[in-house]
Scaffold this active site. Structure first.
Site, PDB file in Angstrom:
ATOM      1  CD  GLN A 105      -6.489  -5.293   3.722  1.00 13.55           C
ATOM      2  OE1 GLN A 105      -7.514  -5.903   3.886  1.00 13.55           O
ATOM      3  NE2 GLN A 105      -6.881  -3.701   3.312  1.00 13.55           N
ATOM      4  CE  LYS A 123      -7.246  -0.809   5.856  1.00 14.27           C
ATOM      5  NZ  LYS A 123      -8.167  -0.207   4.535  1.00 14.27           N
ATOM      6  CG  ASP A 154       0.446  -2.755   6.391  1.00 12.80           C
ATOM      7  OD1 ASP A 154      -0.552  -2.846   7.042  1.00 12.80           O
ATOM      8  OD2 ASP A 154       0.383  -1.998   5.380  1.00 12.80           O
ATOM      9  CB  CYS A 187      -3.789   2.897  -1.740  1.00 13.61           C
ATOM     10  SG  CYS A 187      -4.724   4.567  -1.554  1.00 13.61           S
ATOM     11  CG  HIS A 224      -1.717   1.055   1.310  1.00 11.25           C
ATOM     12  ND1 HIS A 224      -1.792   2.254   1.843  1.00 11.25           N
ATOM     13  CD2 HIS A 224      -3.244   1.127   1.089  1.00 11.25           C
ATOM     14  CE1 HIS A 224      -2.801   2.863   1.732  1.00 11.25           C
ATOM     15  NE2 HIS A 224      -3.676   2.117   1.268  1.00 11.25           N
TER      16      HIS A 224
END
Ligand SMILES: Cc1ncc(COP(=O)(O)O)c(C=O)c1O
Lengths: 146, 414
Positions: B208, B231, B205, B371, B127
């Protein structure tokens, strides 16, 4: 506006078989812009002769609306004089496409071509003709397009 | 219909928004969960309960409201620690989201530790929030940014990592535990093992991954970890940076101001204890409390169940999509290697046109570059359409989606 009304035969035809697609060698005007929201890209090339659009071509990537709009706009301005091009506005473009009630997200797609054309014309008026008065007017107009 | 793993009807009843209609009459089919998920009533009520009953600033006041608010705020920190298996609660820093967490590391750790000619390694499927902060840092320091490539199956080419590590110049390796476009689940433990062997720090990261997979930071062994509440059923404006205590201690503060200080004098200040050193100013109290309710909700279902449900739904959808003429699907085919994120292109229909058409049928998907323009370049496309699932999605919704794609094909005469 329903998608059956948006994606009519004619829009799809201009999307798949764009008229005046390509580049001009050493154009008098070359202008590029993109829509940061969706990444649509558009570049327009124009040749000017006797204050008229002697030739115009475009290249780009994007949705059917943005590409059809660009292609139809090139047909609209070919052979026309500066005054005509200067006066073109948002409604003319939407009329030409037959698209009126586009939502706020998609109207940007339809107007990207006009924005590119007007900014290109603006630079030409300033750089080549030193006509800052009408250039300022066009600049103001094109910034109001979105 | 319910998949065998969770009781979808009960779950759907907890999400008021799923009852609304779009375009006046169409039931909402929300398949844009990778962008942000919907919120259950429990989260909405936790937030309004704070404002209705104990709204106050935290940490400093001694009155009852402030004590209640402080307790609720800090309880979320404990819930997070448990949720991602972290022993030290002071290692959990509240931020605005994943983006802010990564920027915090790039700024507060990066500026102290990255020198000229050092290498920062990221991947082609990041991202923008895990690329741009490192570009800024690399430019400032004269360091190099290198990319682990993506193969045709949508997986990372770990040989690239080895090549960079061999130079001995890699200071940090940063990657997403799950791609927000391809759905690929990264072989995180392998990357961390190899990076550690060469003395590099690792940032993961988890934007997700944490919402969809069971994540165990103790086991994972990275140095920094970032994710966003919105999220995973929680509100916007709350995120988490987790980092090892010794790293947080060495790092300079990101923001200066109230709450992050111990003593302020005219020309000198001493920092507050962790994690408050990194939480300057009045934080997003209401939404942190709301996030606590979201964690409770996911805990109650169980992350294993969440994963099983999404795998079943993804398999169901992929099986149907694969049969569609003219479709190009991106990412691994094997549902054990991917999350519930499906990116695709259908014939020459541009993703924005496709999203416009199926929106008419009440279906919310995302179209564009997500993104992840570096990945778009790698895939050689300017955009994709993306459908992404969560706990409240059903097979019937997948059917509506497929039917709508067929309508789009008809409109485009494909
Ligand atoms: C993989 C990944 N990383 C980072 C982000 C950024 O998260 P946020 O916008 O919450 O900061 C996202 C969300 O779009 C994401 O999918």
């Amino acid at each position: 506006m329903s998608s059956a009304d948006i994606y009519r035969e004619i829009i799809l035809d201009y999307y798949r078989n764009p008229r005046n697609y390509g580049k001009i060698q050493n154009p008098d005007i070359a202008q590029r812009d993109s829509n940061p929201l969706c990444g649509d890209e558009l570049e327009m090339h124009l040749n000017i002769k006797d204050d008229k659009v002697a030739d115009v071509k475009f290249t780009g990537k994007g949705c059917a609306i943005s590409q059809a709009s660009a292609s139809m706009l090139t047909e609209l301005i070919l052979g026309k004089d500066f005054d005509y091009v200067k006066k073109l506005n948002k409604e003319d473009i939407l009329d030409n496409l037959g698209l009126h009630d586009l939502g706020p997200a998609r109207i940007k797609c339809a107007l990207l071509s006009l924005k590119v054309l007007k900014s290109g014309l603006y630079s030409y008026l300033v750089d080549k003709l030193h006509d800052t008065a009408s250039a300022d007017k066009i600049k103001e107009e094109s910034s109001g397009l979105y | 219909m319910q998949t065998s793993f969770i009781n979808i009807e009960n779950i759907r009843n907890d999400f008021p928004i799923l009852k609304r209609k779009v375009h006046k009459v169409k039931p909402l089919v929300y398949l844009d969960n990778a962008a942000t998920t919907q919120k259950p009533i429990q989260v909405i009520e936790a937030i309004s309960n704070y404002y209705l009953n104990y709204n106050s600033n935290i940490h400093r006041a001694v009155h009852e409201l402030a004590e209640e608010a402080t307790l609720a705020y800090e309880m979320t920190r404990d819930k997070i620690a448990k949720f991602i298996n972290v022993k030290k609660r002071e290692e959990i820093v509240f931020v605005r989201g994943t983006t802010e967490a990564i920027n915090l590391v790039a700024y507060a750790w990066g500026r102290q530790n990255i020198q000229k000619d050092d290498i920062i390694v990221t991947t082609e499927y990041e991202h923008h929030s895990n690329i741009v902060p490192w570009q800024l840092l690399a430019k400032e320091k004269g360091a190099k940014l290198e990319y682990i490539g993506v193969d045709d199956n949508g997986e990372l080419i770990l040989d690239h990592l080895d090549t960079y590590l061999k130079t001995g110049k890699v200071k940090i390796v940063t990657f997403s535990q799950m791609s927000n476009v391809l759905g690929t689940i990264t072989d995180s433990e392998e990357i961390i093992k190899r990076s550690k062997a060469h003395g590099a720090r690792v940032l993961v990261d988890g934007a997700q991954s944490v919402p969809h997979l069971k994540v165990d930071l103790e086991k994972l062994g990275c140095d920094f970890f970032a994710f966003s509440a919105h999220k995973m059923l929680g509100p916007t404006g709350v995120g988490v940076l987790w980092a090892k205590k010794e790293l947080l201690q060495e790092m300079v503060p990101f923001n200066g101001g109230g709450d992050m200080i111990r003593e302020v004098h005219k020309y000198e200040t001493t920092w507050n204890d962790l994690p408050y050193k990194f939480e300057a100013g009045t934080p997003n109290i209401a939404d942190v409390i709301g996030f606590g309710a979201a964690l409770d909700y996911l805990d109650k279902i169980g992350m294993d169940k969440v994963r099983e449900h999404e795998m079943e739904l993804t398999k169901y959808a992929l099986d149907k999509l694969e049969q569609m003429k003219g479709i190009v699907l991106y990412g691994p085919k094997d549902v054990t290697k991917r999350g519930g994120v499906i990116s695709f292109n259908l014939g020459d229909i541009h993703p924005h046109d496709l999203a416009t058409i199926i929106d008419e049928d009440g279906i919310a998907i995302r179209s564009g570059h997500h993104c992840a323009q570096v990945l778009m370049e790698r895939l050689d496309v300017s955009a994709t359409s993306r459908a992404s699932f969560y706990i409240y999605n059903t097979k019937e919704e997948v059917d509506v989606f497929i039917k709508s794609l067929n309508r789009a094909k008809e409109l485009f005469k494909l």
